[in-house]
Write an enzyme that holds these catalytic residues in place. Structure first.
Site, short mmCIF file in Angstrom:
data_model
loop_
_atom_site.label_atom_id
_atom_site.label_comp_id
_atom_site.label_asym_id
_atom_site.label_seq_id
_atom_site.Cartn_x
_atom_site.Cartn_y
_atom_site.Cartn_z
N CYS A 107 0.84 -1.20 0.00
CA CYS A 107 0.00 0.00 0.00
C CYS A 107 0.87 1.25 0.00
O CYS A 107 0.62 2.20 -0.75
CB CYS A 107 -0.92 -0.01 1.21
SG CYS A 107 -2.10 1.37 1.25
N CYS A 203 -6.56 -3.52 6.76
CA CYS A 203 -7.77 -2.72 6.58
C CYS A 203 -8.86 -3.43 5.78
O CYS A 203 -10.04 -3.23 6.04
CB CYS A 203 -7.43 -1.37 5.94
SG CYS A 203 -6.72 -1.49 4.28
#
Length: 365
Positions: A107, A203
C-alpha cells in the site's frame, strides 16, 4: 488571524487516526499551507462495518473533523480501484502462491508513495507528510531513512520499498516522538481523535480473517490436497494451502508424537509440508526486487549489516551479497526459525535503513 507568510504547501496523508491528524496540526502550527487528503480504499458500505482498521468508514469522518478543528482544507480521494488492483489482488495472489504477504508495504509502495506522491507534486506541494514513526536525515548529499526513536512504534520495516526520489519528497514529523508525546500533542490541539484506539487489522480483512477475502476473490484456490512430511510421506489432508503459513503449529490437524510445524507451502503440488521445529531452522535466504536506500556503489558487493525478517522480530547480523538484477543472497550469523516467503528482509546499518527485498520461495531449499 496570523499574518505570517506561509512556509510552503504540504499535503498530509490523513488516515483518520491520531498520528496523521497530529502531523497536520503540527505543520499548520508551523505555518505551512496544509492540505489534508484521505484515501477511500474500498467500498463505502463495507467500510461502515469496520471499526479497528485504518481507512475505515469512520476514519474518513474523523479525518474530516480533525481537518475542520485544525482549520485546513480536506479532500477524500477514491482510490478503490487502484487499491484493489495493486494491493488486494496482490495479497490474494501471494497467498495462493504459497507466500505470506505484507499488504501494508504494498500500500505504501504502490498507492500512498506512488500515486498520492504524484498528486501532491501536481498540487505544487513541497512535501508529502505522513504519520509514520520513522526519521529522515540528510548527510553527504543524500537523504537517509532512519528508525523512529520509539522502538515500540518504529515502522521502518514497512517503508523499505520507498524509492530515493520519494524519500526526498517525504516528511515524517513524528519520527522523533514516542506515542505518548503524540497523544499529548493531539490533546493540546483539541483533536477529536486524541484518544482514539489504534488500528489493528489489515484494513480490507474483516475481523482478521484473511481467508474470507481469498475465498471471495479466488474460490478456486480452495482445492483439497495432502499434508506431507519432508520426506514426502502423506500424513493428512488440507482444504486449501491458503489456510497455512510457514511456522504455523496450531490448526494443522494431525496427531503426532512431537509438535508439527508447517515448514513449506508447495503451491505447485498443492501440498503443505510439515516437520519438527528444527526443520524450520535456516541461516540462508535469497531476496528479490531489492530496493536500495543507501548509495548503490557501496552495496554492489558483499557487505555486513543487520537484517529484520519480520516486522516485530529482532534483527540478526548478516552478510549480504548482491547478485544483480534486484537479487541478493543473505547469510545470517545465527539460525532463524521460519524464514517465510512473501515477507521482507530489511537491511540496517544501526538505525539506518540500507534497503530491503522480498524473501523468495526457494529460501528454505
Amino acid at each position: 488571524m496570523s499574518t505570517k507568510r506561509h512556509k510552503g504547501k504540504i499535503v498530509v496523508a490523513m488516515s483518520g487516526g491520531v498520528d496523521s491528524s497530529t502531523v497536520a496540526a503540527m505543520l499548520h502550527e508551523e505555518n505551512y499551507e496544509v492540505i489534508g487528503v484521505t484515501l477511500q480504499l474500498y467500498d463505502v458500505g463495507e467500510m461502515a462495518l469496520k471499526t479497528k482498521a485504518c481507512c475505515a468508514g469512520q476514519d474518513i469522518y474523523d479525518a474530516k473533523n480533525a481537518a475542520d478543528i485544525i482549520g485546513i482544507p480536506h479532500y477524500v480521494l477514491n482510490y478503490e480501484n487502484l487499491f484493489s488492483q495493486k494491493v488486494i489482488e496482490d495479497f490474494v495472489d501471494s497467498y495462493v502462491a504459497g507466500e505470506t504477504p505484507i499488504p501494508c508495504v504494498k500500500c505504501n509502495q504502490k498507492v500512498k508513495f506512488e500515486d498520492l506522491y504524484k498528486m501532491a507534486k501536481d498540487l505544487g506541494a513541497k512535501a508529502l507528510a505522513t504519520g509514520h514513526y520513522v526519521r529522515k536525515e540528510r548527510a553527504n548529499g543524500e537523504d537517509m531513512l532512519l528508525k523512529g526513536v520509539d522502538a515500540n512504534k518504529d515502522q521502518s520495516y514497512f517503508l523499505f520499498a520507498t524509492t530515493k526520489e520519494q524519500l526526498n519528497f517525504l516528511e515524517f514529523p513524528l519520527g522523533g516522538l514516542v506515542k505518548e508525546e503524540t497523544r499529548a500533542l493531539a490533546i493540546k490541539y483539541g483533536l477529536n481523535v486524541a484518544n482514539k484506539a489504534e488500528s489493528q487489522d489489515i484494513c480490507f480483512v474483516p475481523n482478521g480473517n484473511y481467508s474470507e477475502v481469498i475465498r471471495k476473490l479466488r474460490p478456486q484456490s480452495y482445492q483439497p490436497g495432502n499434508i506431507v512430511s519432508k520426506d514426502g510421506i502423506v500424513l493428512g489432508h488440507h482444504d486449501g494451502i491458503v489456510n497455512f503459513t510457514v511456522g504455523q503449529r496450531k490448526g494443522i490437524g494431525i496427531a503426532h508424537k512431537t509438535p508439527l510445524y508447517v515448514i513449506q507451502i508447495d503451491a505447485k503440488n498443492n501440498q503443505v509440508v510439515v516437520g519438527e521445529k528444527d526443520d524450520l531452522k535456516s541461516a540462508r535466504l535469497k531476496i528479490k526486487e531489492v530496493n536500495w536506500l543507501a548509495q548503490d556503489a557501496d552495496l554492489q558487493k558483499e557487505f555486513r549489516c543487520s537484517v529484520r525478517l519480520r516486522s516485530n522480530h529482532e534483527e540478526i547480523n548478516a552478510t549480504v551479497k548482491y547478485l544483480g538484477n534486484g537479487y541478493a543472497d543473505v547469510t545470517l550469523d545465527s539460525f532463524y526459525y521460519g524464514i517465510t516467503p512473501g515477507q521482507a528482509c530489511v537491511m540496517y546499518d544501526g538505525d539506518r535503513v540500507l534497503g530491503g527485498g522480498w524473501i523468495m520461495k526457494n529460501s528454505m531449499e
